[in-house]
Scaffold this active site. Sequence first.
Site, PDB file in Angstrom:
ATOM      1  N   HIS A 102      -9.377  -1.241  -0.855  1.00  0.00           N
ATOM      2  CA  HIS A 102      -8.258  -1.026   0.069  1.00  0.00           C
ATOM      3  C   HIS A 102      -7.895   0.458   0.080  1.00  0.00           C
ATOM      4  CE1 HIS A 102      -4.304  -1.250   1.890  1.00  0.00           C
ATOM      5  NE2 HIS A 102      -4.618  -2.456   2.301  1.00  0.00           N
ATOM      6  N   GLU A 161      -9.693  -1.303   8.723  1.00  0.00           N
ATOM      7  CA  GLU A 161      -8.289  -1.037   8.446  1.00  0.00           C
ATOM      8  C   GLU A 161      -7.997   0.456   8.621  1.00  0.00           C
ATOM      9  OE1 GLU A 161      -6.074  -4.233   6.377  1.00  0.00           O
ATOM     10  OE2 GLU A 161      -6.592  -2.762   4.870  1.00  0.00           O
TER      11      GLU A 161
HETATM   12  P1  PGA Z   1       0.097  -4.063   6.943  1.00  0.00           P
HETATM   13  O1  PGA Z   1      -1.014  -3.932   5.809  1.00  0.00           O
HETATM   14  O2  PGA Z   1      -0.180  -5.361   7.676  1.00  0.00           O
HETATM   15  O3  PGA Z   1       1.400  -4.065   6.222  1.00  0.00           O
HETATM   16  O4  PGA Z   1      -0.066  -2.897   7.854  1.00  0.00           O
HETATM   17  C1  PGA Z   1      -2.331  -4.324   6.022  1.00  0.00           C
HETATM   18  C2  PGA Z   1      -3.140  -4.032   4.794  1.00  0.00           C
HETATM   19  O5  PGA Z   1      -2.859  -3.052   4.121  1.00  0.00           O
HETATM   20  O6  PGA Z   1      -4.070  -4.770   4.454  1.00  0.00           O
END
Ligand code: PGA
Length: 237
Positions: A102, A161
């Site tokens: 992540h 992401e």
């Molecule tokens: P968020 O986070 O939906 O709060 O933007 C997504 C993630 O970090 O996986």
Amino acid sequence: MAKSEFLIIANWKADAKVSQTEKVRDWLRRFWAELSGPISAKVVICPPFPLIYVLAQELARSKTLPLYLGVQNLSPFSAGAHTGEVTASMLKGLAGWAILGHSERRREQDESDEQVTAKVSRALEVGITPIVCLDQGYITSQIQGLKKVSLATEKMVFAYEPGAAIGTGRPETADNAQRLAARIVKETSARVLYGGSVTAQNAAEYLSQESVSGLLVGGASTEPVEFAQIVKSAQEG
Ligand code: PGA
């Protein structure tokens, strides 16, 4: 890639709203009350480590809650003298998925492509499906890193992401999500999720994109009613 069943992942991070046993039980009650029907998407909850047993017990008790368990990280080591590490084999049978690499961990813990690759290997060794997070700057290097050690990317799940969209309330456009997801599908032959400020309002739009097979939801997943609505949009999608 066929989209037979959407994969919806709840990443609870270290959010205080879902950080204790009673809060988790309350989350489950409210989520289920809002959903009130069968779930056709595959829904995976990734709590902080100390809550994984609580959730496992609650889910085992209630046959009506077809939720699955995942984790937000695991150790790059197999076993041994590694203080503070939680290894993949400790999680075997408990968690079916692991969010790996992540961007918050890359930023805060200096996680590198090599470390993420080691974690992916450990997960696959025990049958945990890695959910490998990617942003534009390291899509190619991370995928090449996985392939270099002969890991089968098609057995993984990837999540596009974009850093600027995570936790900011400024989600990526659906067009860009589609474009980057398509690129990752092409390079990996895997399922690709979108993550970054997903809400009940925008979930369906991402799910309607051809190359998006599900969602990785952070903030909105800590709100049980909103998360149930996101799951519902996956059923309708
Ligand atoms: P968020 O986070 O939906 O709060 O933007 C997504 C993630 O970090 O996986």
